[in-house]
Scaffold this motif. Structure first.
Motif, PDB file in Angstrom:
ATOM      1  N   UNK A 227       0.836  -1.199   0.000  1.00 51.12           N
ATOM      2  CA  UNK A 227       0.000   0.000   0.000  1.00 51.12           C
ATOM      3  C   UNK A 227       0.872   1.250   0.000  1.00 51.12           C
ATOM      4  N   UNK A 228       1.859   1.279   0.880  1.00 50.62           N
ATOM      5  CA  UNK A 228       2.715   2.464   0.990  1.00 50.62           C
ATOM      6  C   UNK A 228       3.491   2.725  -0.299  1.00 50.62           C
ATOM      7  N   UNK A 229       3.999   1.666  -0.918  1.00 52.95           N
ATOM      8  CA  UNK A 229       4.746   1.832  -2.165  1.00 52.95           C
ATOM      9  C   UNK A 229       3.824   2.275  -3.300  1.00 52.95           C
ATOM     10  N   UNK A 230       2.609   1.746  -3.305  1.00 50.74           N
ATOM     11  CA  UNK A 230       1.633   2.137  -4.320  1.00 50.74           C
ATOM     12  C   UNK A 230       1.333   3.629  -4.224  1.00 50.74           C
ATOM     13  N   UNK A 231       1.106   4.104  -3.009  1.00 48.88           N
ATOM     14  CA  UNK A 231       0.820   5.526  -2.803  1.00 48.88           C
ATOM     15  C   UNK A 231       2.020   6.376  -3.207  1.00 48.88           C
ATOM     16  N   UNK A 232       3.213   5.943  -2.815  1.00 49.84           N
ATOM     17  CA  UNK A 232       4.416   6.714  -3.141  1.00 49.84           C
ATOM     18  C   UNK A 232       4.570   6.872  -4.647  1.00 49.84           C
ATOM     19  N   UNK A 233       4.432   5.777  -5.378  1.00 46.62           N
ATOM     20  CA  UNK A 233       4.604   5.822  -6.829  1.00 46.62           C
ATOM     21  C   UNK A 233       3.495   6.616  -7.509  1.00 46.62           C
ATOM     22  N   UNK A 234       2.267   6.467  -7.005  1.00 48.72           N
ATOM     23  CA  UNK A 234       1.141   7.182  -7.605  1.00 48.72           C
ATOM     24  C   UNK A 234       1.274   8.693  -7.412  1.00 48.72           C
ATOM     25  N   UNK A 235       1.686   9.113  -6.221  1.00 50.12           N
ATOM     26  CA  UNK A 235       1.873  10.539  -5.967  1.00 50.12           C
ATOM     27  C   UNK A 235       3.049  11.095  -6.747  1.00 50.12           C
ATOM     28  N   UNK A 236       4.065  10.284  -6.892  1.00 52.79           N
ATOM     29  CA  UNK A 236       5.250  10.685  -7.678  1.00 52.79           C
ATOM     30  C   UNK A 236       4.858  10.924  -9.135  1.00 52.79           C
ATOM     31  N   UNK A 237       4.015  10.045  -9.679  1.00 52.40           N
ATOM     32  CA  UNK A 237       3.560  10.184 -11.067  1.00 52.40           C
ATOM     33  C   UNK A 237       2.681  11.407 -11.241  1.00 52.40           C
ATOM     34  N   UNK A 238       1.924  11.735 -10.199  1.00 55.06           N
ATOM     35  CA  UNK A 238       1.037  12.903 -10.256  1.00 55.06           C
ATOM     36  C   UNK A 238       1.847  14.187 -10.343  1.00 55.06           C
ATOM     37  N   UNK A 239       2.955  14.231  -9.639  1.00 60.13           N
ATOM     38  CA  UNK A 239       3.803  15.416  -9.660  1.00 60.13           C
ATOM     39  C   UNK A 239       4.483  15.577 -11.012  1.00 60.13           C
TER      40      UNK A 239
END
Length: 239
Positions: A227-239
């Motif tokens: 979950x934590x890695x998914x959120x990290x990557x998703x937020x990174x892609x959003x930026x």
């Protein structure tokens, strides 16, 4: 929809629901638009992974999972999230049919163990709690033994039977979250088998951890790390 990921779940459905709920709870948000873009594939009819690995079924779950990856790859998600621990037995086979990265939950869990429980004086003793299929296929054992700083503790048959009953009889078959049995398993592995930390390598066990929110016994929950890695990557892609 752009900048989204795809969750390949349904193995089982309750555990997938727990993953999505945790994902949404941990996502920093102040409005509807702050949540993550994702596609949920709840493929509940994927054949049982453990039954196939143990030779009790001829239905290969990898066939259905590869069909899913082939079907959804053209949508161009940023990455796939495979929420079933046991399904990682087929990881290399699955990656061969898609150009989209698939997150590797066991590797994320091992990384977390070393970061949170690594020791300088001796190897950390890690007890692996998972389905019989995951244990037999050594999905976690291989990743753990790649590090000299880790000693692996596989549950004896008595405890493994209890883990199997908790996962299949109680949760999958009867939707019963057997907290008493869960705590008994944790206690035996820590006190009787001298584990420093327990690796929860099954999404039904992750569900138990989320429901009980226990703090008595040290655990690393593989799904939580995913979950934590998914959120990290998703937020990174959003930026």
């Amino acid at each position: 929809m752009k900048n989204f990921f795809a969750i390949l779940g349904g193995m089982g459905t309750l555990a997938t629901e727990a993953f999505v709920q945790l994902l949404n709870e941990r996502t920093p948000n102040h409005s509807d638009q702050d949540y993550l873009n994702y596609l949920l594939i709840n493929h509940a009819t994927v054949p049982d992974r453990t039954a196939f690995i143990l030779g009790k079924s001829n239905e290969n779950p990898a066939t259905k999972l590869k069909e899913d990856l082939i079907q959804y790859t053209p949508l161009q998600p940023n990455f796939f999230v495979l929420t079933c621990n046991t399904a990682h037995h087929f990881y290399d086979e699955l990656t061969s049919v898609t150009s989209v990265p698939i997150l590797h939950m066991p590797r994320l869990a091992v990384k977390a163990i070393l970061a949170k429980f690594g020791r300088d004086d001796r190897p950390v003793r890690v007890g692996v709690l998972a389905t019989e299929g995951t244990i037999q296929s050594k999905v976690y054992e291989k990743e753990l033994l790649a590090h000299q700083e880790i000693d692996v503790v596989i549950p004896p048959m008595e405890i493994q039977t209890q883990v199997t009953n908790l996962i299949y009889r109680d949760i999958k078959e009867n939707n019963f979250l057997n907290e008493e049995l869960y705590f008994s398993i944790l206690e035996k592995m820590i006190k009787e088998h001298a584990c420093d930390v327990l690796l929860l390598g099954c999404t039904e066990l992750s569900l138990m951890e989320e429901v009980t929110k226990q703090t008595l016994y040290p655990v690393v929950d593989a799904q939580s790390e995913l979950v934590d890695e998914t959120i990290r990557l998703a937020l990174e892609a959003r930026d």
